[in-house]
Design a protein around this motif. Structure first.
Motif, mmCIF file in Angstrom:
data_model
loop_
_atom_site.group_PDB
_atom_site.id
_atom_site.type_symbol
_atom_site.label_atom_id
_atom_site.label_comp_id
_atom_site.label_asym_id
_atom_site.label_seq_id
_atom_site.Cartn_x
_atom_site.Cartn_y
_atom_site.Cartn_z
ATOM 1 N N LEU A 78 0.850 -1.187 0.000
ATOM 2 C CA LEU A 78 0.000 0.000 0.000
ATOM 3 C C LEU A 78 0.887 1.237 0.000
ATOM 4 O O LEU A 78 1.927 1.255 0.678
ATOM 5 N N PRO A 79 0.460 2.290 -0.749
ATOM 6 C CA PRO A 79 1.275 3.498 -0.821
ATOM 7 C C PRO A 79 1.600 4.015 0.577
ATOM 8 O O PRO A 79 0.723 4.060 1.443
ATOM 9 N N GLN A 132 5.827 -0.897 0.751
ATOM 10 C CA GLN A 132 6.064 -1.116 -0.689
ATOM 11 C C GLN A 132 6.987 -2.320 -0.872
ATOM 12 O O GLN A 132 7.613 -2.483 -1.919
ATOM 13 N N THR A 133 7.052 -3.119 0.162
ATOM 14 C CA THR A 133 7.976 -4.255 0.164
ATOM 15 C C THR A 133 7.269 -5.447 0.782
ATOM 16 O O THR A 133 6.573 -5.295 1.791
ATOM 17 N N VAL A 134 7.447 -6.620 0.190
ATOM 18 C CA VAL A 134 6.942 -7.852 0.802
ATOM 19 C C VAL A 134 8.140 -8.760 1.076
ATOM 20 O O VAL A 134 8.888 -9.092 0.155
ATOM 21 N N ILE A 135 8.290 -9.138 2.315
ATOM 22 C CA ILE A 135 9.385 -10.038 2.688
ATOM 23 C C ILE A 135 8.819 -11.461 2.778
ATOM 24 O O ILE A 135 7.879 -11.709 3.545
ATOM 25 N N ALA A 156 8.160 -3.948 6.969
ATOM 26 C CA ALA A 156 7.489 -4.205 5.684
ATOM 27 C C ALA A 156 6.459 -5.317 5.891
ATOM 28 O O ALA A 156 6.486 -6.025 6.900
ATOM 29 N N THR A 157 5.573 -5.492 4.931
ATOM 30 C CA THR A 157 4.661 -6.635 4.959
ATOM 31 C C THR A 157 5.513 -7.903 4.940
ATOM 32 O O THR A 157 6.439 -8.029 4.144
ATOM 33 N N PHE A 198 -5.306 4.540 3.892
ATOM 34 C CA PHE A 198 -4.066 4.648 3.124
ATOM 35 C C PHE A 198 -4.269 5.584 1.922
ATOM 36 O O PHE A 198 -5.398 5.791 1.462
ATOM 37 N N ALA A 199 -3.152 6.121 1.445
ATOM 38 C CA ALA A 199 -3.210 7.024 0.285
ATOM 39 C C ALA A 199 -3.566 6.228 -0.970
ATOM 40 O O ALA A 199 -3.267 5.034 -1.057
#
Ligand code: SAM
Length: 255
Positions: free
Chosen positions: A126-127, A131-134, A158-159, A233-234
């Protein structure tokens, strides 16, 4: 002759790719990774095909299947769960195939982490929030590389999607809480996309107890991060009227 390393998807038999399904239908040898590959996918094999479950095999026995098929000039559908590139133990098989001079091709699949996000109706990026998925796992019998300890990965907030870790949920919570905080949302999705899919929602403060009460010990994805609960979220830039890109000019020019 070729070995096709095919992602079967997370469980719903409709989530295999068209290419993967066609290969299962036409390969004379189908070697699949046990109960997590849906029966309906394996049932696609041609009537005369040799269909083998690799869950009780060693790497050497799996390689023997490849060698025999090679000797008979028969293509192999090597069917893995989810996507073969993630915790698939496929690299060691490909290394052996390369050493033997046997050609292979990977057919990607829907991974269980994306199936879990779909089950929740969530976007993992989400902005301004993440902006990262681990994609990672907890340290169990398989040691983690020294620079990939959960405490260190957690610093990014991060997510995070944890495979193979639900039986270690207490360790996961202990290692993530200092960075993410106790209130951080956590969702555990067991058997995403199967008919008996289960979802347990909580925070780092209470997810350990909830998972224990639900008796979830295997085949589950742990998702961690603010994106799981965020409402305000934006919007992304992609559909912003004032943001032009090569597929859309500004709205002032459109009429
Ligand atoms: C050996 S890894 C294979 C992962 C697979 N290659 C993928 O892309 O999903 C097995 C782990 O994937 C996760 N997993 C596989 N299928 C799942 C599903 N349907 N729902 C939730 N988690 C699943 C669990 O964490 C399980 O312990």
């Amino acid at each position: 002759m070729k070995v096709y390393i095919i992602g079967a998807g997370p469980g719903d038999p409709d989530l295999i790719t068209v290419k993967g399904a066609r290969l299962v239908e036409r390969c004379p040898v189908v070697l699949y990774t046990g109960s997590l590959v849906p029966e309906a996918v394996i049932a696609r094999a041609a009537p005369g095909a040799r269909v083998l479950d690799s869950s009780g095999m060693t790497l050497e026995q799996i390689v023997d299947v490849f060698k025999e098929a090679h000797a008979r000039d028969e293509d192999v559908a090597r069917v893995h769960t989810g996507d073969p590139s993630i915790f698939g133990s496929t690299a060691e098989q490909m290394r052996q195939l390369e050493a033997l001079g046997i050609e292979y091709e990977i057919v990607p699949g829907v991974s269980s982490f994306t199936a879990a996000a779909a089950a929740l109706g969530k976007e993992l990026t989400l902005p301004e929030l993440s902006q990262t998925v681990i994609l990672t796992r907890a340290e169990g019998r398989t040691p983690m590389p020294p620079l990939e300890k959960l405490e260190d990965l957690a610093r990014h907030r991060a997510t995070m999607c944890l495979f193979l870790s639900v039986n270690l949920i207490r360790d996961v919570v202990a290692q993530l809480t200092p960075a993410y905080g106790e209130a951080c949302p956590v969702v555990v999705v067991q058997r995403a996309s199967w008919p008996d899919q289960r979802v347990v929602r909580g925070t780092l403060a209470d997810i350990g107890d909830k998972v224990r009460e639900a008796r979830i010990t295997a085949t589950a994805m742990i998702l961690v991060g603010e994106v799981l609960e965020a409402k305000d979220f934006a919007n992304s830039k992609l559909y912003d009227a004032g943001f032009t890109h090569r597929f859309r000019r500004g709205t002032d020019r459109a009429s």
